[in-house]
Scaffold this motif. Sequence first.
Motif, mmCIF file in Angstrom:
data_model
loop_
_atom_site.group_PDB
_atom_site.id
_atom_site.type_symbol
_atom_site.label_atom_id
_atom_site.label_comp_id
_atom_site.label_asym_id
_atom_site.label_seq_id
_atom_site.Cartn_x
_atom_site.Cartn_y
_atom_site.Cartn_z
ATOM 1 N N VAL A 8 -1.586 23.241 20.051
ATOM 2 C CA VAL A 8 -0.580 23.807 19.161
ATOM 3 C C VAL A 8 0.748 23.733 19.901
ATOM 4 C CG1 VAL A 8 0.179 25.874 17.940
ATOM 5 C CG2 VAL A 8 -2.270 25.341 18.130
ATOM 6 N N LEU A 9 1.693 23.026 19.330
ATOM 7 C CA LEU A 9 2.983 22.839 19.983
ATOM 8 C C LEU A 9 3.914 23.990 19.642
ATOM 9 C CD1 LEU A 9 3.458 19.029 19.369
ATOM 10 C CD2 LEU A 9 2.577 20.159 21.402
ATOM 11 N N GLU A 10 4.481 24.580 20.663
ATOM 12 C CA GLU A 10 5.450 25.673 20.501
ATOM 13 C C GLU A 10 6.847 25.072 20.543
ATOM 14 O OE1 GLU A 10 4.789 28.889 19.974
ATOM 15 O OE2 GLU A 10 2.644 28.467 20.000
ATOM 16 N N PRO A 11 7.800 25.727 19.901
ATOM 17 C CA PRO A 11 9.191 25.232 20.017
ATOM 18 C C PRO A 11 9.639 25.240 21.473
ATOM 19 C CG PRO A 11 9.038 27.146 18.549
ATOM 20 C CD PRO A 11 7.680 26.917 19.135
ATOM 21 N N GLU A 12 10.516 24.328 21.814
ATOM 22 C CA GLU A 12 11.027 24.220 23.183
ATOM 23 C C GLU A 12 11.787 25.486 23.564
ATOM 24 O OE1 GLU A 12 11.518 23.278 26.794
ATOM 25 O OE2 GLU A 12 10.514 21.794 25.544
ATOM 26 N N VAL A 13 11.276 26.203 24.550
ATOM 27 C CA VAL A 13 11.879 27.462 24.980
ATOM 28 C C VAL A 13 13.212 27.227 25.666
ATOM 29 C CG1 VAL A 13 11.549 29.488 26.446
ATOM 30 C CG2 VAL A 13 9.622 28.534 25.184
ATOM 31 N N ALA A 14 13.337 26.128 26.374
ATOM 32 C CA ALA A 14 14.548 25.874 27.152
ATOM 33 C C ALA A 14 15.744 25.480 26.277
ATOM 34 C CB ALA A 14 14.286 24.791 28.177
ATOM 35 N N GLN A 15 15.513 25.153 24.998
ATOM 36 C CA GLN A 15 16.625 24.773 24.140
ATOM 37 C C GLN A 15 17.386 26.016 23.706
ATOM 38 O OE1 GLN A 15 15.040 22.497 20.909
ATOM 39 N NE2 GLN A 15 14.872 20.652 22.134
ATOM 40 N N ARG A 16 18.676 25.997 23.928
ATOM 41 C CA ARG A 16 19.543 27.097 23.541
ATOM 42 C C ARG A 16 20.740 26.536 22.805
ATOM 43 N NH1 ARG A 16 20.348 29.605 29.310
ATOM 44 N NH2 ARG A 16 18.294 29.116 30.046
ATOM 45 N N PRO A 17 21.299 27.318 21.900
ATOM 46 C CA PRO A 17 22.518 26.838 21.238
ATOM 47 C C PRO A 17 23.624 26.592 22.265
ATOM 48 C CG PRO A 17 21.678 28.844 20.188
ATOM 49 C CD PRO A 17 20.872 28.606 21.435
ATOM 50 N N ALA A 18 24.494 25.640 21.970
ATOM 51 C CA ALA A 18 25.584 25.289 22.891
ATOM 52 C C ALA A 18 26.471 26.484 23.188
ATOM 53 C CB ALA A 18 26.413 24.146 22.319
ATOM 54 N N GLU A 19 26.691 27.359 22.188
ATOM 55 C CA GLU A 19 27.557 28.515 22.430
ATOM 56 C C GLU A 19 26.937 29.472 23.438
ATOM 57 O OE1 GLU A 19 25.238 29.213 18.617
ATOM 58 O OE2 GLU A 19 26.507 27.624 19.359
ATOM 59 N N ASP A 20 25.587 29.519 23.524
ATOM 60 C CA ASP A 20 24.934 30.373 24.513
ATOM 61 C C ASP A 20 25.134 29.809 25.921
ATOM 62 O OD1 ASP A 20 23.279 32.627 25.254
ATOM 63 O OD2 ASP A 20 21.672 31.196 25.625
ATOM 64 N N LEU A 21 25.089 28.486 26.049
ATOM 65 C CA LEU A 21 25.273 27.860 27.357
ATOM 66 C C LEU A 21 26.706 28.024 27.846
ATOM 67 C CD1 LEU A 21 23.249 24.563 26.819
ATOM 68 C CD2 LEU A 21 22.549 26.575 28.125
ATOM 69 N N ALA A 22 27.646 28.093 26.919
ATOM 70 C CA ALA A 22 29.056 28.205 27.291
ATOM 71 C C ALA A 22 29.491 29.652 27.505
ATOM 72 C CB ALA A 22 29.922 27.575 26.210
ATOM 73 N N ARG A 23 28.600 30.606 27.235
ATOM 74 C CA ARG A 23 28.966 32.021 27.361
ATOM 75 C C ARG A 23 29.302 32.351 28.813
ATOM 76 N NH1 ARG A 23 24.711 36.787 26.270
ATOM 77 N NH2 ARG A 23 23.667 35.031 25.352
ATOM 78 N N PRO A 24 30.366 33.133 29.030
ATOM 79 C CA PRO A 24 30.700 33.524 30.408
ATOM 80 C C PRO A 24 29.696 34.542 30.962
ATOM 81 C CG PRO A 24 32.265 34.476 28.858
ATOM 82 C CD PRO A 24 31.344 33.605 28.063
ATOM 83 N N TRP A 25 29.578 34.568 32.268
ATOM 84 C CA TRP A 25 28.675 35.472 32.976
ATOM 85 C C TRP A 25 29.495 36.347 33.910
ATOM 86 C CZ3 TRP A 25 23.127 35.464 32.971
ATOM 87 C CH2 TRP A 25 22.593 34.628 31.986
ATOM 88 N N LYS A 26 28.858 37.363 34.455
ATOM 89 C CA LYS A 26 29.539 38.280 35.369
ATOM 90 C C LYS A 26 28.653 38.602 36.553
ATOM 91 C CE LYS A 26 27.919 42.141 32.566
ATOM 92 N NZ LYS A 26 28.286 43.182 31.623
ATOM 93 N N THR A 27 29.307 38.917 37.666
ATOM 94 C CA THR A 27 28.611 39.453 38.840
ATOM 95 C C THR A 27 28.931 40.935 38.883
ATOM 96 O OG1 THR A 27 28.748 37.379 40.065
ATOM 97 C CG2 THR A 27 28.416 39.386 41.357
ATOM 98 N N VAL A 28 27.877 41.746 38.868
ATOM 99 C CA VAL A 28 28.013 43.194 38.880
ATOM 100 C C VAL A 28 27.492 43.706 40.217
ATOM 101 C CG1 VAL A 28 27.366 45.357 37.740
ATOM 102 C CG2 VAL A 28 27.613 43.261 36.392
ATOM 103 N N VAL A 29 28.279 44.555 40.883
ATOM 104 C CA VAL A 29 27.850 45.202 42.127
ATOM 105 C C VAL A 29 27.558 46.663 41.797
ATOM 106 C CG1 VAL A 29 28.537 45.918 44.455
ATOM 107 C CG2 VAL A 29 29.084 43.616 43.637
ATOM 108 N N PHE A 30 26.415 47.150 42.297
ATOM 109 C CA PHE A 30 25.966 48.513 42.028
ATOM 110 C C PHE A 30 26.134 49.397 43.255
ATOM 111 C CE2 PHE A 30 23.595 45.620 39.338
ATOM 112 C CZ PHE A 30 23.769 46.195 38.090
ATOM 113 N N ASN A 31 26.305 50.682 43.000
ATOM 114 C CA ASN A 31 26.393 51.651 44.079
ATOM 115 C C ASN A 31 25.048 51.722 44.795
ATOM 116 O OD1 ASN A 31 27.703 53.577 45.644
ATOM 117 N ND2 ASN A 31 27.091 55.264 44.342
ATOM 118 N N ASP A 32 25.092 51.934 46.083
ATOM 119 C CA ASP A 32 23.860 52.098 46.854
ATOM 120 C C ASP A 32 24.074 53.192 47.893
ATOM 121 O OD1 ASP A 32 24.536 50.996 49.594
ATOM 122 O OD2 ASP A 32 24.986 49.229 48.407
ATOM 123 N N PRO A 33 22.995 53.753 48.404
ATOM 124 C CA PRO A 33 23.132 54.851 49.363
ATOM 125 C C PRO A 33 23.319 54.400 50.811
ATOM 126 C CG PRO A 33 20.826 54.515 48.836
ATOM 127 C CD PRO A 33 21.611 53.549 47.985
#
Length: 101
Positions: A8-33
């Motif tokens: 049973v063939l499943e849809p390709e999981v790795a395929q994403r819309p182009a707008e998702d690939l172009a979405r910006p990302w962020k680096t978040v730093v968290f508080n630590d003790p």
Amino acid sequence: MSNPTTPVLEPEVAQRPAEDLARPWKTVVFNDPVNLMSYVSYVFQSYFGYSAEKAHKLMLEVHENGRSVVATGSREAMERDTQAMHEFGLWAACQPMTGSD
């Protein structure tokens, strides 16, 4: 009747819309003790090249709010920045930007 050996063939999981690939990302730093506030400011200055004032502002966000977005950009760049923060001993994550960022 279906053949039990036919896969049973499943849809390709790795395929994403182009707008998702172009979405910006962020680096978040968290508080630590563990890390001193002065060290966190030093990391932001030395790695990102931020001024002492900007590094201090971001450090205070981490300290007071528990987290701060310290960089934005492509997923690859933010993964690299997150790894660098880990190498400095900071808690960090790479996350996709949302509408509230």
